[in-house]
Design a protein around this motif. Structure first.
Motif, PDB file in Angstrom:
ATOM      1  N   ARG A 101       0.832  -1.212   0.000  1.00  0.00           N
ATOM      2  CA  ARG A 101       0.000   0.000   0.000  1.00  0.00           C
ATOM      3  C   ARG A 101       0.861   1.255   0.000  1.00  0.00           C
ATOM      4  O   ARG A 101       0.478   2.284  -0.525  1.00  0.00           O
ATOM      5  CB  ARG A 101      -0.934  -0.018   1.225  1.00  0.00           C
ATOM      6  CG  ARG A 101      -1.673   1.247   1.474  1.00  0.00           C
ATOM      7  CD  ARG A 101      -2.862   1.385   0.526  1.00  0.00           C
ATOM      8  NE  ARG A 101      -3.599   2.561   0.911  1.00  0.00           N
ATOM      9  CZ  ARG A 101      -3.801   3.590   0.105  1.00  0.00           C
ATOM     10  NH1 ARG A 101      -3.362   3.563  -1.124  1.00  0.00           N
ATOM     11  NH2 ARG A 101      -4.483   4.629   0.515  1.00  0.00           N
ATOM     12  N   HIS A 102       2.049   1.150   0.572  1.00  0.00           N
ATOM     13  CA  HIS A 102       2.962   2.296   0.634  1.00  0.00           C
ATOM     14  C   HIS A 102       3.228   2.871  -0.752  1.00  0.00           C
ATOM     15  O   HIS A 102       3.366   4.068  -0.919  1.00  0.00           O
ATOM     16  CB  HIS A 102       4.292   1.892   1.276  1.00  0.00           C
ATOM     17  CG  HIS A 102       5.402   2.862   0.997  1.00  0.00           C
ATOM     18  ND1 HIS A 102       5.480   4.092   1.608  1.00  0.00           N
ATOM     19  CD2 HIS A 102       6.455   2.801   0.154  1.00  0.00           C
ATOM     20  CE1 HIS A 102       6.544   4.729   1.154  1.00  0.00           C
ATOM     21  NE2 HIS A 102       7.151   3.963   0.285  1.00  0.00           N
ATOM     22  N   ARG A 103       3.279   2.022  -1.746  1.00  0.00           N
ATOM     23  CA  ARG A 103       3.626   2.489  -3.085  1.00  0.00           C
ATOM     24  C   ARG A 103       2.651   3.531  -3.605  1.00  0.00           C
ATOM     25  O   ARG A 103       2.997   4.344  -4.448  1.00  0.00           O
ATOM     26  CB  ARG A 103       3.727   1.306  -4.021  1.00  0.00           C
ATOM     27  CG  ARG A 103       4.812   0.337  -3.517  1.00  0.00           C
ATOM     28  CD  ARG A 103       5.152  -0.776  -4.415  1.00  0.00           C
ATOM     29  NE  ARG A 103       5.929  -1.857  -3.874  1.00  0.00           N
ATOM     30  CZ  ARG A 103       6.928  -1.829  -3.014  1.00  0.00           C
ATOM     31  NH1 ARG A 103       7.294  -0.716  -2.501  1.00  0.00           N
ATOM     32  NH2 ARG A 103       7.570  -2.904  -2.644  1.00  0.00           N
ATOM     33  N   ALA A 104       1.421   3.549  -3.053  1.00  0.00           N
ATOM     34  CA  ALA A 104       0.434   4.547  -3.471  1.00  0.00           C
ATOM     35  C   ALA A 104       0.178   5.556  -2.363  1.00  0.00           C
ATOM     36  O   ALA A 104      -0.682   6.409  -2.487  1.00  0.00           O
ATOM     37  CB  ALA A 104      -0.872   3.849  -3.841  1.00  0.00           C
ATOM     38  N   ASP A 105       0.921   5.484  -1.283  1.00  0.00           N
ATOM     39  CA  ASP A 105       0.678   6.320  -0.116  1.00  0.00           C
ATOM     40  C   ASP A 105       1.457   7.628  -0.215  1.00  0.00           C
ATOM     41  O   ASP A 105       2.276   7.821  -1.106  1.00  0.00           O
ATOM     42  CB  ASP A 105       1.068   5.553   1.157  1.00  0.00           C
ATOM     43  CG  ASP A 105       0.339   6.041   2.396  1.00  0.00           C
ATOM     44  OD1 ASP A 105       0.637   5.508   3.463  1.00  0.00           O
ATOM     45  OD2 ASP A 105      -0.508   6.946   2.284  1.00  0.00           O
ATOM     46  N   ASP A 106       1.208   8.506   0.734  1.00  0.00           N
ATOM     47  CA  ASP A 106       1.861   9.802   0.817  1.00  0.00           C
ATOM     48  C   ASP A 106       3.336   9.606   1.178  1.00  0.00           C
ATOM     49  O   ASP A 106       3.652   9.186   2.281  1.00  0.00           O
ATOM     50  CB  ASP A 106       1.142  10.647   1.876  1.00  0.00           C
ATOM     51  CG  ASP A 106       1.699  12.041   1.988  1.00  0.00           C
ATOM     52  OD1 ASP A 106       2.701  12.361   1.317  1.00  0.00           O
ATOM     53  OD2 ASP A 106       1.122  12.835   2.752  1.00  0.00           O
ATOM     54  N   LYS A 107       4.227   9.909   0.266  1.00  0.00           N
ATOM     55  CA  LYS A 107       5.667   9.697   0.494  1.00  0.00           C
ATOM     56  C   LYS A 107       6.221  10.623   1.568  1.00  0.00           C
ATOM     57  O   LYS A 107       7.289  10.377   2.103  1.00  0.00           O
ATOM     58  CB  LYS A 107       6.453   9.898  -0.807  1.00  0.00           C
ATOM     59  CG  LYS A 107       5.999   9.010  -1.944  1.00  0.00           C
ATOM     60  CD  LYS A 107       6.181   7.540  -1.646  1.00  0.00           C
ATOM     61  CE  LYS A 107       5.854   6.726  -2.863  1.00  0.00           C
ATOM     62  NZ  LYS A 107       5.162   5.516  -2.634  1.00  0.00           N
ATOM     63  N   ASP A 108       5.515  11.711   1.905  1.00  0.00           N
ATOM     64  CA  ASP A 108       5.976  12.600   2.963  1.00  0.00           C
ATOM     65  C   ASP A 108       5.680  12.034   4.348  1.00  0.00           C
ATOM     66  O   ASP A 108       6.188  12.531   5.344  1.00  0.00           O
ATOM     67  CB  ASP A 108       5.329  13.984   2.841  1.00  0.00           C
ATOM     68  CG  ASP A 108       5.801  14.720   1.598  1.00  0.00           C
ATOM     69  OD1 ASP A 108       6.926  14.449   1.135  1.00  0.00           O
ATOM     70  OD2 ASP A 108       5.046  15.559   1.086  1.00  0.00           O
ATOM     71  N   ARG A 109       4.818  11.019   4.409  1.00  0.00           N
ATOM     72  CA  ARG A 109       4.450  10.444   5.699  1.00  0.00           C
ATOM     73  C   ARG A 109       4.784   8.964   5.820  1.00  0.00           C
ATOM     74  O   ARG A 109       4.461   8.338   6.808  1.00  0.00           O
ATOM     75  CB  ARG A 109       2.953  10.642   5.953  1.00  0.00           C
ATOM     76  CG  ARG A 109       2.605  12.082   6.193  1.00  0.00           C
ATOM     77  CD  ARG A 109       1.255  12.184   6.779  1.00  0.00           C
ATOM     78  NE  ARG A 109       0.889  13.574   6.944  1.00  0.00           N
ATOM     79  CZ  ARG A 109      -0.261  13.962   7.414  1.00  0.00           C
ATOM     80  NH1 ARG A 109      -1.156  13.073   7.759  1.00  0.00           N
ATOM     81  NH2 ARG A 109      -0.535  15.230   7.544  1.00  0.00           N
ATOM     82  N   SER A 110       5.405   8.382   4.799  1.00  0.00           N
ATOM     83  CA  SER A 110       5.781   6.968   4.890  1.00  0.00           C
ATOM     84  C   SER A 110       7.062   6.716   4.101  1.00  0.00           C
ATOM     85  O   SER A 110       7.358   7.401   3.130  1.00  0.00           O
ATOM     86  CB  SER A 110       4.654   6.067   4.390  1.00  0.00           C
ATOM     87  OG  SER A 110       4.361   6.324   3.043  1.00  0.00           O
TER      88      SER A 110
END
Length: 162
Positions: A101-110
């Motif tokens: 799911r990280h791959r589509a998540d907010d890169k500033d928060r993960s």
């Protein structure tokens, strides 16, 4: 609560024709949740070197964290003991669905780390509520929180940053 969940799991596995019943007792691998305690500004959430507060922070924060097993770990910081006013939570997990799911998540928060050869997700998130809640200004910006958490976890667990 464990008995309720076990009963529900037994019934669901029977209804869906899944193999085997749920365990009679909860597995002993889940880390215990620590009682809410005062925040050590230089060792937040039990992680050496993790400092989520600005140097000028005056608010008295409390924390509740699971143990040091970073396969599934979380911590919540709040300016008050009332859960409604909790400000920020941190998660570290190796759960494949969440890592993906990280791959589509907010890169500033993960961010992703590699711990013991496995992809490991590190996340920073805020509980709902207005930004003007007491103590919110005492926290570092999200990008700094994420960098600080990822660096501290990598150092403590011997992980590599991707």
């Amino acid at each position: 609560m464990a008995a309720v969940l076990t009963t529900a799991a037994d019934r669901l596995t029977g209804t869906l024709g899944c193999s085997g019943p749920a365990p009679a007792t909860p597995p002993g691998t889940a880390p215990p949740v620590l009682e809410r305690e005062a925040l050590d500004p230089a060792r937040a959430c039990g992680i050496e070197g993790f400092a989520p507060l600005k140097a000028s922070a005056a608010a008295r924060f409390t924390q509740a964290a699971t143990g040091g097993d970073f396969r599934l770990w979380s911590c919540a910081l709040g300016a008050t003991d009332d859960d409604r006013d909790s400000l920020v939570h941190f998660t570290v997990t190796q759960e494949p669905a969440l890592v993906e799911r990280h791959r589509a998540d907010d890169k500033d928060r993960s961010a992703l780390l590699t711990c013991a050869g496995r992809p490991t997700l590190v996340q920073v998130g805020h509980f709902f509520g207005p930004r003007e809640k007491p103590g919110r200004d005492d926290l570092r910006p999200d990008a700094d929180l994420l960098t600080g958490l990822a660096d501290a976890v990598a150092d403590q667990a011997g992980c590599e940053q991707e």
